[in-house]
Design an enzyme around this catalytic site. Structure first.
Site, PDB file in Angstrom:
ATOM      1  N   ASN A 232      14.256  22.675  44.188  1.00  0.00           N
ATOM      2  CA  ASN A 232      13.802  23.840  43.421  1.00  0.00           C
ATOM      3  C   ASN A 232      12.271  23.847  43.461  1.00  0.00           C
ATOM      4  O   ASN A 232      11.631  23.036  42.801  1.00  0.00           O
ATOM      5  CB  ASN A 232      14.308  23.713  41.977  1.00  0.00           C
ATOM      6  CG  ASN A 232      13.732  24.782  41.062  1.00  0.00           C
ATOM      7  OD1 ASN A 232      13.178  25.774  41.523  1.00  0.00           O
ATOM      8  ND2 ASN A 232      13.876  24.573  39.760  1.00  0.00           N
ATOM      9  N   TRP A 233      11.728  24.772  44.252  1.00  0.00           N
ATOM     10  CA  TRP A 233      10.272  24.815  44.406  1.00  0.00           C
ATOM     11  C   TRP A 233       9.590  25.494  43.212  1.00  0.00           C
ATOM     12  O   TRP A 233       8.368  25.506  43.126  1.00  0.00           O
ATOM     13  CB  TRP A 233       9.904  25.544  45.702  1.00  0.00           C
ATOM     14  CG  TRP A 233       9.989  24.670  46.918  1.00  0.00           C
ATOM     15  CD1 TRP A 233      10.654  23.480  47.031  1.00  0.00           C
ATOM     16  CD2 TRP A 233       9.372  24.910  48.192  1.00  0.00           C
ATOM     17  NE1 TRP A 233      10.487  22.974  48.301  1.00  0.00           N
ATOM     18  CE2 TRP A 233       9.708  23.825  49.032  1.00  0.00           C
ATOM     19  CE3 TRP A 233       8.578  25.941  48.705  1.00  0.00           C
ATOM     20  CZ2 TRP A 233       9.264  23.753  50.364  1.00  0.00           C
ATOM     21  CZ3 TRP A 233       8.154  25.858  50.026  1.00  0.00           C
ATOM     22  CH2 TRP A 233       8.484  24.768  50.843  1.00  0.00           C
ATOM     23  N   LYS A 234      10.363  26.113  42.330  1.00  0.00           N
ATOM     24  CA  LYS A 234       9.793  26.843  41.178  1.00  0.00           C
ATOM     25  C   LYS A 234       8.723  27.822  41.674  1.00  0.00           C
ATOM     26  O   LYS A 234       8.840  28.359  42.752  1.00  0.00           O
ATOM     27  CB  LYS A 234       9.249  25.855  40.148  1.00  0.00           C
ATOM     28  CG  LYS A 234      10.239  24.733  39.825  1.00  0.00           C
ATOM     29  CD  LYS A 234       9.824  23.931  38.643  1.00  0.00           C
ATOM     30  CE  LYS A 234      10.788  22.762  38.483  1.00  0.00           C
ATOM     31  NZ  LYS A 234      10.682  22.126  37.205  1.00  0.00           N
TER      32      LYS A 234
ATOM     33  N   HIS B 246      18.426  27.855  34.671  1.00  0.00           N
ATOM     34  CA  HIS B 246      17.495  26.707  34.603  1.00  0.00           C
ATOM     35  C   HIS B 246      16.833  26.721  33.227  1.00  0.00           C
ATOM     36  O   HIS B 246      16.557  27.777  32.669  1.00  0.00           O
ATOM     37  CB  HIS B 246      16.452  26.830  35.712  1.00  0.00           C
ATOM     38  CG  HIS B 246      15.612  25.610  35.867  1.00  0.00           C
ATOM     39  ND1 HIS B 246      14.590  25.308  34.993  1.00  0.00           N
ATOM     40  CD2 HIS B 246      15.654  24.593  36.759  1.00  0.00           C
ATOM     41  CE1 HIS B 246      14.048  24.156  35.348  1.00  0.00           C
ATOM     42  NE2 HIS B 246      14.668  23.704  36.422  1.00  0.00           N
TER      43      HIS B 246
ATOM     44  N   GLU C 111      13.926  26.326  32.332  1.00  0.00           N
ATOM     45  CA  GLU C 111      12.655  27.081  32.262  1.00  0.00           C
ATOM     46  C   GLU C 111      12.928  28.577  32.108  1.00  0.00           C
ATOM     47  O   GLU C 111      12.170  29.292  31.458  1.00  0.00           O
ATOM     48  CB  GLU C 111      11.807  26.771  33.507  1.00  0.00           C
ATOM     49  CG  GLU C 111      11.216  25.367  33.404  1.00  0.00           C
ATOM     50  CD  GLU C 111      10.939  24.686  34.737  1.00  0.00           C
ATOM     51  OE1 GLU C 111      10.903  25.362  35.780  1.00  0.00           O
ATOM     52  OE2 GLU C 111      10.762  23.453  34.717  1.00  0.00           O
TER      53      GLU C 111
ATOM     54  N   GLU D 114      20.796  18.982  33.781  1.00  0.00           N
ATOM     55  CA  GLU D 114      19.365  18.713  33.772  1.00  0.00           C
ATOM     56  C   GLU D 114      18.876  18.552  32.324  1.00  0.00           C
ATOM     57  O   GLU D 114      18.584  19.555  31.656  1.00  0.00           O
ATOM     58  CB  GLU D 114      18.604  19.876  34.417  1.00  0.00           C
ATOM     59  CG  GLU D 114      18.954  20.116  35.864  1.00  0.00           C
ATOM     60  CD  GLU D 114      17.796  20.783  36.588  1.00  0.00           C
ATOM     61  OE1 GLU D 114      17.302  20.201  37.551  1.00  0.00           O
ATOM     62  OE2 GLU D 114      17.370  21.870  36.163  1.00  0.00           O
TER      63      GLU D 114
ATOM     64  N   GLY E 209      10.341  17.104  35.172  1.00  0.00           N
ATOM     65  CA  GLY E 209       8.902  17.032  35.422  1.00  0.00           C
ATOM     66  C   GLY E 209       8.167  16.012  34.579  1.00  0.00           C
ATOM     67  O   GLY E 209       6.942  16.038  34.498  1.00  0.00           O
TER      68      GLY E 209
ATOM     69  N   SER F 225      13.437  14.606  37.292  1.00  0.00           N
ATOM     70  CA  SER F 225      12.626  13.480  37.790  1.00  0.00           C
ATOM     71  C   SER F 225      13.348  12.615  38.817  1.00  0.00           C
ATOM     72  O   SER F 225      13.166  11.398  38.844  1.00  0.00           O
ATOM     73  CB  SER F 225      12.106  12.637  36.619  1.00  0.00           C
ATOM     74  OG  SER F 225      11.255  13.430  35.799  1.00  0.00           O
TER      75      SER F 225
ATOM     76  N   GLY G  52      13.075  18.964  41.635  1.00  0.00           N
ATOM     77  CA  GLY G  52      11.912  19.840  41.515  1.00  0.00           C
ATOM     78  C   GLY G  52      10.744  19.292  42.306  1.00  0.00           C
ATOM     79  O   GLY G  52      10.637  19.467  43.517  1.00  0.00           O
ATOM     80  N   GLY G  53       9.845  18.571  41.611  1.00  0.00           N
ATOM     81  CA  GLY G  53       8.602  18.098  42.224  1.00  0.00           C
ATOM     82  C   GLY G  53       8.780  17.392  43.561  1.00  0.00           C
ATOM     83  O   GLY G  53       8.015  17.628  44.503  1.00  0.00           O
TER      84      GLY G  53
HETATM   85  C1  PEP Z   1      13.999  20.968  38.030  1.00  0.00           C
HETATM   86  O1  PEP Z   1      13.140  21.676  37.555  1.00  0.00           O
HETATM   87  O2  PEP Z   1      15.094  21.452  38.354  1.00  0.00           O
HETATM   88  C2  PEP Z   1      13.722  19.550  38.200  1.00  0.00           C
HETATM   89  C3  PEP Z   1      14.722  18.733  38.292  1.00  0.00           C
HETATM   90  O3  PEP Z   1      12.392  19.168  38.226  1.00  0.00           O
HETATM   91  P1  PEP Z   1      11.802  17.694  38.489  1.00  0.00           P
HETATM   92  O4  PEP Z   1      12.614  17.078  39.611  1.00  0.00           O
HETATM   93  O5  PEP Z   1      10.383  17.904  38.880  1.00  0.00           O
HETATM   94  O6  PEP Z   1      11.975  16.939  37.235  1.00  0.00           O
END
Ligand code: PEP
Length: 251
Positions: free
Chosen positions: A12-14, A99, A101, A169, A175, A214, A235-236
């Site tokens: 997920n590049w957001k 999600h 967010e 999640e 994050g 994470s 994500g990251g």
């Molecule tokens: C996400 O936003 O779906 C996510 C899992 O982010 P991160 O891996 O950066 O925690």
């Protein structure tokens, strides 16, 4: 990770990435082609502006491309929104829905997520429905109840006869570099599996359950080895091909 479900490693590049970031897809594609025994499905969900260009670059490879959200309606007066049909038309195969967010930034309720999932299924997309508790809810001992409620209300009945994915999640792990214990992930995924089987029967035992929050090359193998974890939503660590390939290697 049960052997009867092909794991899905989804990125997920957001709200990150312009045309320059397409070089990461080329690197990912090359890395995947060099992976001798690929045992997972691979998906990247970039910002909507990159979907068609990314799909073009990924064509003919094992890398699939998805959206990060869609509207519940097919078309109409919804300025700034994107329909499921438009995502599919741009080359998406999947769409992330609900999600945390989006639930926080855009006030998305379980009912809205359910309507979006129905729209995604109607356009031939695989919805990845996200659920997860906040830190306050976990500390109050409500994590299981919150996730079960979200799961029950965010998945449309129609999904039982179609392909869909669930991502657990925990909001406090996204994050932050923090993750739940393997026991906590195992307990949550086991509870989600039971709920899906109760509701959808045999089909519920085949729904891929992703963990997100994470996940990195350094902890992916341990998390992906947990029973009923069938992949990750990342994500990251999905923004750089090298990191994402490390997670793919762990799967
Ligand atoms: C996400 O936003 O779906 C996510 C899992 O982010 P991160 O891996 O950066 O925690």
């Amino acid at each position: 990770m049960p052997k009867n479900i092909t794991p899905l490693i989804a990125g997920n590049w957001k709200m990150n990435g312009t045309a320059a970031a397409l070089a990461e897809i080329e690197a990912l594609r090359e890395g995947v082609e060099d992976t001798p025994e690929l045992r997972c499905e691979i998906l990247i969900c970039p910002p909507a502006t990159l979907i068609s260009r990314m799909a073009e670059k990924a064509r003919g490879s094992a890398v699939q491309v998805g959206g990060q959200d869609c509207h519940s309606q097919k078309s109409g007066a919804h300025t700034g929104d994107i329909s499921a049909e438009m995502l599919a038309d741009a080359g998406a195969t999947h769409v992330i829905l609900g999600h945390s967010e989006r639930r926080t930034d855009h006030g998305e309720t379980d009912a809205i997520v359910r309507a979006k999932a129905l729209a995604a299924l109607g356009s031939g997309l695989v919805p990845i429905i996200c659920v997860g508790e906040t830190e306050a809810e976990r500390l109050a001992g409500e994590a299981l109840a919150v996730v079960e409620r979200q799961l029950a209300a965010s998945i449309p009945d129609e999904a039982g006869s179609r392909t869909f994915v669930v991502a657990y999640e925990p909001v406090w792990a996204i994050g932050t570099g923090r993750t739940p214990t393997t026991d906590d992930i195992s307990q949550m995924h086991g509870a989600m599996r039971k709920l899906l089987e109760r509701r959808f029967g045999e089909a519920g035992s085949r729904v891929p359950l992703l963990y997100g929050g994470s996940m990195k090359p350094g902890n992916a193998a341990e998390i992906l080895a947990i029973g009923d974890v069938n992949g990750g939503l990342v994500g990251g660590a999905s923004l750089k091909a090298a990191d994402f390939l490390g997670i793919i290697a762990a799967a």
